[in-house]
Enzyme design. Sequence first.
Site, short mmCIF file in Angstrom:
data_model
loop_
_atom_site.label_atom_id
_atom_site.label_comp_id
_atom_site.label_asym_id
_atom_site.label_seq_id
_atom_site.Cartn_x
_atom_site.Cartn_y
_atom_site.Cartn_z
N TYR A 65 0.84 -1.20 0.00
CA TYR A 65 0.00 0.00 0.00
C TYR A 65 0.88 1.25 0.00
O TYR A 65 0.66 2.18 -0.78
CB TYR A 65 -0.92 -0.02 1.21
CG TYR A 65 -1.86 1.18 1.30
CD1 TYR A 65 -3.05 1.22 0.56
CD2 TYR A 65 -1.56 2.27 2.11
CE1 TYR A 65 -3.90 2.32 0.65
CE2 TYR A 65 -2.41 3.37 2.19
CZ TYR A 65 -3.59 3.39 1.46
OH TYR A 65 -4.44 4.47 1.53
N LYS A 105 1.06 4.24 -2.98
CA LYS A 105 0.73 5.65 -2.75
C LYS A 105 1.94 6.54 -3.05
O LYS A 105 1.78 7.68 -3.53
CB LYS A 105 0.24 5.85 -1.31
CG LYS A 105 -1.12 5.17 -1.05
CD LYS A 105 -2.20 5.77 -1.94
CE LYS A 105 -3.58 5.22 -1.68
NZ LYS A 105 -4.63 5.85 -2.46
N1 NAD Z 1 -9.44 6.54 5.02
C1 NAD Z 1 -8.14 6.79 5.21
O1 NAD Z 1 -7.65 6.79 6.35
C2 NAD Z 1 -7.26 7.10 4.02
C3 NAD Z 1 -5.99 7.59 4.29
C4 NAD Z 1 -5.15 7.88 3.24
C5 NAD Z 1 -5.58 7.69 1.96
N2 NAD Z 1 -6.82 7.20 1.71
C6 NAD Z 1 -7.21 7.04 0.32
O2 NAD Z 1 -8.39 7.77 0.06
C7 NAD Z 1 -9.09 7.15 -1.02
C8 NAD Z 1 -10.54 7.00 -0.62
O3 NAD Z 1 -10.61 6.07 0.44
P1 NAD Z 1 -11.71 6.14 1.59
O4 NAD Z 1 -11.00 6.22 2.87
O5 NAD Z 1 -12.73 7.14 1.26
O6 NAD Z 1 -12.27 4.66 1.56
P2 NAD Z 1 -13.59 4.06 0.92
O7 NAD Z 1 -13.41 2.59 0.98
O8 NAD Z 1 -14.78 4.68 1.54
O9 NAD Z 1 -13.53 4.60 -0.58
C9 NAD Z 1 -12.84 3.96 -1.60
C10 NAD Z 1 -13.82 3.78 -2.74
O10 NAD Z 1 -13.10 3.19 -3.82
C11 NAD Z 1 -13.96 2.22 -4.39
N3 NAD Z 1 -13.18 1.21 -5.09
C12 NAD Z 1 -12.45 0.20 -4.56
N4 NAD Z 1 -11.93 -0.54 -5.54
C13 NAD Z 1 -12.34 0.00 -6.70
C14 NAD Z 1 -12.14 -0.35 -8.06
N5 NAD Z 1 -11.41 -1.42 -8.41
N6 NAD Z 1 -12.71 0.42 -9.00
C15 NAD Z 1 -13.46 1.49 -8.66
N7 NAD Z 1 -13.70 1.86 -7.40
C16 NAD Z 1 -13.13 1.11 -6.43
C17 NAD Z 1 -14.72 1.62 -3.22
O11 NAD Z 1 -15.91 0.97 -3.62
C18 NAD Z 1 -14.96 2.84 -2.36
O12 NAD Z 1 -16.20 3.46 -2.62
C19 NAD Z 1 -8.38 5.84 -1.31
O13 NAD Z 1 -7.52 6.01 -2.42
C20 NAD Z 1 -7.55 5.62 -0.06
O14 NAD Z 1 -6.40 4.83 -0.31
C21 NAD Z 1 -7.69 6.91 2.73
#
Ligand code: NAD
Length: 267
Positions: free
Chosen positions: A172, A176
């Site tokens: 992961y 990123k």
């Molecule tokens: N939540 C955290 O703490 C955090 C921290 C750093 C980065 N992020 C990043 O933020 C972004 C959003 O994450 P989030 O926290 O809102 O989580 P989340 O799981 O709510 O959102 C991620 C979305 O991506 C969709 N998804 C997953 N695989 C997919 C695919 N193959 N094709 C299309 N859509 C797909 C999921 O269905 C989901 O709706 C991600 O890239 C995540 O890595 C999140």
Amino acid sequence: MASFARQLLGVAVVTGAGGTGIGAAVAKGFVRSGCTKIAITDINSKTLTQTKEAILTINPSAKVLDKPGDIADENFVNTFHDEVFRKFSRLDYAVNCAGVLGSKTVKAVDMPTDDFDRLNDINYKGSWLSCRAQLRNMLQQEALPKQRKQRGSIVNIASQLGIVARPGAAAYCASKAAIINMTRANAIDYSDEGIRVNCVCPGVIETPMTTSSPEMAEALKPAINIAPMKRMGSPNEVADAVLFLCSSQASFIQGHALVVDGGYTIN
Ligand SMILES: NC(=O)c1ccc[n+]([C@@H]2O[C@H](COP(=O)([O-])OP(=O)(O)OC[C@H]3O[C@@H](n4cnc5c(N)ncnc54)[C@H](O)[C@@H]3O)[C@@H](O)[C@H]2O)c1
């Protein structure tokens, strides 16, 4: 609830927009900021429909193109962006939020290659495919009036784990970090064309990704406590930063990785 003095009046695309995570907050934030033409996608058609309904509650006359699909699928990504451009005739803002963390922490020797490939296909390749399609669209248009010659603005969602690492998340973290440097490289390549490409690096944010599995919630506790602010961020706090970077208020910000992490990376 995020609210904005800035105006985002062009056409927006948000990937990973389903549900209650960062992408959904960004999509709703666009509409609260005056955007009336928005395309949203997610692999989960049910949660994508929920976001569409939420958008139409904010502005019943907004035009929403919602199309479920896999962001790792080149054909889907290209078809979706072609459809956006056909329907709305331009693309001003693109935010790439689709991503996965994996349901448990895992060290390198315990990670099957198939899991590594799938994670990178979604996080890194999915962002790369999306950016490529978005740049192709933006290159076909001139800047909107009063946009400081901004022809288009792309914001990728990376992570604080693209800057620093933590236990059990090697694949992961690397996916990123790849997004951060892809952002910089695209920013260099498309500056002359009036396109800005930036990324946001969230800390631990309260979304389904971090809260739906008890094991993951437990594993993230140390990360929350290391950050000086000692709490999870909200999706709207990330959306605020994303929408600022999309807007012409950020007109001289290029190739930047903006941390929104409660101070995690300074500690
Ligand atoms: N939540 C955290 O703490 C955090 C921290 C750093 C980065 N992020 C990043 O933020 C972004 C959003 O994450 P989030 O926290 O809102 O989580 P989340 O799981 O709510 O959102 C991620 C979305 O991506 C969709 N998804 C997953 N695989 C997919 C695919 N193959 N094709 C299309 N859509 C797909 C999921 O269905 C989901 O709706 C991600 O890239 C995540 O890595 C999140």
